[in-house]
Design an enzyme around this catalytic site. Structure first.
Site, PDB file in Angstrom:
ATOM      1  N   GLU A  41      26.256  40.944  47.877  1.00  0.00           N
ATOM      2  CA  GLU A  41      26.799  42.018  48.711  1.00  0.00           C
ATOM      3  C   GLU A  41      26.418  43.378  48.127  1.00  0.00           C
ATOM      4  O   GLU A  41      26.717  43.666  46.969  1.00  0.00           O
ATOM      5  CB  GLU A  41      28.309  41.867  48.805  1.00  0.00           C
ATOM      6  CG  GLU A  41      28.745  40.550  49.447  1.00  0.00           C
ATOM      7  CD  GLU A  41      30.169  40.157  49.091  1.00  0.00           C
ATOM      8  OE1 GLU A  41      30.907  41.024  48.570  1.00  0.00           O
ATOM      9  OE2 GLU A  41      30.537  38.995  49.326  1.00  0.00           O
ATOM     10  N   ALA A  71      30.648  37.147  52.176  1.00  0.00           N
ATOM     11  CA  ALA A  71      31.050  35.744  52.295  1.00  0.00           C
ATOM     12  C   ALA A  71      30.499  34.992  51.093  1.00  0.00           C
ATOM     13  O   ALA A  71      29.369  34.492  51.128  1.00  0.00           O
ATOM     14  CB  ALA A  71      30.538  35.143  53.599  1.00  0.00           C
ATOM     15  N   GLU A  72      31.288  34.916  50.027  1.00  0.00           N
ATOM     16  CA  GLU A  72      30.799  34.314  48.785  1.00  0.00           C
ATOM     17  C   GLU A  72      30.421  32.844  48.963  1.00  0.00           C
ATOM     18  O   GLU A  72      29.444  32.370  48.383  1.00  0.00           O
ATOM     19  CB  GLU A  72      31.852  34.460  47.677  1.00  0.00           C
ATOM     20  CG  GLU A  72      31.990  35.869  47.128  1.00  0.00           C
ATOM     21  CD  GLU A  72      32.759  36.808  48.033  1.00  0.00           C
ATOM     22  OE1 GLU A  72      32.721  38.040  47.815  1.00  0.00           O
ATOM     23  OE2 GLU A  72      33.421  36.298  48.986  1.00  0.00           O
ATOM     24  N   ASP A  96      34.721  39.310  39.316  1.00  0.00           N
ATOM     25  CA  ASP A  96      35.158  37.979  38.885  1.00  0.00           C
ATOM     26  C   ASP A  96      36.143  37.335  39.856  1.00  0.00           C
ATOM     27  O   ASP A  96      36.036  36.166  40.190  1.00  0.00           O
ATOM     28  CB  ASP A  96      35.784  38.064  37.492  1.00  0.00           C
ATOM     29  CG  ASP A  96      36.522  39.376  37.272  1.00  0.00           C
ATOM     30  OD1 ASP A  96      37.238  39.830  38.188  1.00  0.00           O
ATOM     31  OD2 ASP A  96      36.366  39.970  36.194  1.00  0.00           O
ATOM     32  N   GLY A  97      37.137  38.098  40.327  1.00  0.00           N
ATOM     33  CA  GLY A  97      38.164  37.538  41.196  1.00  0.00           C
ATOM     34  C   GLY A  97      37.695  37.234  42.602  1.00  0.00           C
ATOM     35  O   GLY A  97      38.450  36.648  43.392  1.00  0.00           O
ATOM     36  N   PRO A 101      36.377  32.122  46.801  1.00  0.00           N
ATOM     37  CA  PRO A 101      35.931  31.558  48.079  1.00  0.00           C
ATOM     38  C   PRO A 101      34.702  30.650  47.948  1.00  0.00           C
ATOM     39  O   PRO A 101      34.471  29.798  48.799  1.00  0.00           O
ATOM     40  CB  PRO A 101      35.598  32.806  48.921  1.00  0.00           C
ATOM     41  CG  PRO A 101      36.489  33.863  48.363  1.00  0.00           C
ATOM     42  CD  PRO A 101      36.520  33.587  46.885  1.00  0.00           C
ATOM     43  N   HIS A 141      40.050  42.265  40.203  1.00  0.00           N
ATOM     44  CA  HIS A 141      38.830  42.893  39.700  1.00  0.00           C
ATOM     45  C   HIS A 141      38.711  42.793  38.184  1.00  0.00           C
ATOM     46  O   HIS A 141      37.808  43.395  37.604  1.00  0.00           O
ATOM     47  CB  HIS A 141      38.782  44.377  40.092  1.00  0.00           C
ATOM     48  CG  HIS A 141      38.550  44.620  41.549  1.00  0.00           C
ATOM     49  ND1 HIS A 141      39.465  44.280  42.512  1.00  0.00           N
ATOM     50  CD2 HIS A 141      37.501  45.173  42.211  1.00  0.00           C
ATOM     51  CE1 HIS A 141      39.008  44.622  43.706  1.00  0.00           C
ATOM     52  NE2 HIS A 141      37.811  45.158  43.550  1.00  0.00           N
TER      53      HIS A 141
END
Length: 339
Positions: A41, A71-72, A96-97, A101, A141
């Site tokens: 992204e 959209a990971e 990281d957070g 998904p 984050h």
């Protein structure tokens, strides 16, 4: 003290930030192998949140530096398909957070495909993850989620701690036929150090090996990613008060370089493990157990763990009370009886 240089400098070194070193490593991999493709992204025209991919889309085009949808799961799933067709995708997870998904794609597909196919398929996907706290960010984050992926067989998990390692380890990860979770300590992105970009990649220190970044004789301190700097700073304070800490940068979190760790602990007789993740069921617990199994008769004191508290990551205004620091690390050293 040149403790942050991972290998002898043979050419004229360049002074780079960790972020710039990653950028240079990605550029070199892309220049040498047309199958390397970046996905993520805002990594194209923006260059990523931390500007790690800045300028790469202009140089290699939008077909090889792909601005993906938010959209990971789709990013990683697409990368898996591309890897099965001969590409070497490098995915960027913005923070990281945000990786959760994509968790099912990573642990159920990416990690399993080589074993599922009896070795006939390789999926050389590298997933770059800015990790840890210390930058005053908001929720999701500042997490340290390495234990999830270290527990997943089929994945390699590595963490760089300085610019020189960042430059070489990202290239080694991309060249590896196994999927790699590549952690980048976000609060160290602006740290500077010399990087010798002139040597052959084959001469670089292997990314599956731990490295002794500061020799010592009294206590072994094991760290990785953002906490390596904390350990080195603590060692400076301890030395001024008569205690010699040996600092080892683990670098590879799965597999762990047990031989290097064991050799150090057998000499010092004491060990402290430090990481930003909560201590409960964290990587430090596995390392402490391994040391106990391998070095029990050499230990003079129980292995100590220093980590984040067993709570969700706190608001930015109190994160300094959550993150391991010099005082907490030296308190653990004191418990071992050598401070």
């Amino acid at each position: 003290m040149s403790t942050l240089t991972s290998q002898p400098l043979t050419g004229t070194p360049e002074t780079l930030t960790l972020a710039n070193a990653l950028n240079a490593g990605l550029r070199r991999s892309m220049s040498e192998d047309d199958s390397v493709v970046l996905m993520g992204e805002d990594i194209g025209s923006l260059g990523g949140v931390f500007r790690v991919t800045e300028g790469l889309q202009d140089e290699f085009g939008s077909d090889r530096v792909v601005d993906s949808l938010l959209a990971e799961s789709g990013i990683v799933g697409t990368a898996i398909g591309m890897a099965m067709r001969g590409y070497r995708p490098v995915c960027e997870i913005q923070f990281d957070g945000f990786i959760y998904p994509a968790f099912d794609q990573i642990v159920s597909q990416l990690a399993k495909l080589r074993a599922r196919s009896g070795g006939r398929l390789t999926v050389p996907v590298t997933i770059r993850v800015p990790v840890g706290g210390g930058i005053g960010a908001v929720e999701h984050h500042s997490e340290s989620n390495e234990a999830y992926f270290c527990h997943t067989a089929g994945l390699r998990v590595v963490a760089c701690a300085n610019p020189d390692d960042a430059y070489w380890m990202i290239q080694q990860a991309i060249a590896c036929d196994d999927p790699v979770i590549f952690y980048e300590p976000k609060r160290r992105y602006w740290d500077k150090a010399p990087v010798d970009v002139s040597i052959s990649p084959s001469a670089a220190f292997p990314f599956e090996r731990a490295r002794t970044v500061l020799p010592g004789s009294d206590v072994t301190v094991l760290a990785y990613g953002p906490t390596v700097r904390v350990a080195l700073d603590a060692a400076t304070v301890a030395r001024s008060e008569g205690t010699s800490l040996e600092v080892i940068d683990l670098r590879s979190l799965s597999p762990i370089d047990v031989e290097t760790i064991s050799a150090s602990v057998r000499r010092t007789g004491r060990a402290v493990v430090v990481h930003e993740a909560p201590t409960f069921a964290g990587l430090g617990a596995e390392i402490a157990a391994t040391i106990t199994e391998r070095c029990f008769t050499f230990l003079e004191a129980p292995v100590q763990r220093v980590g984040g508290w067993n709570t969700p990551y706190p608001p930015a205004r109190v994160e300094d009370q959550y993150l391991p620091n010099i005082d907490r690390l030296l308190d653990a050293v004191e418990i071992t009886g050598r401070y």
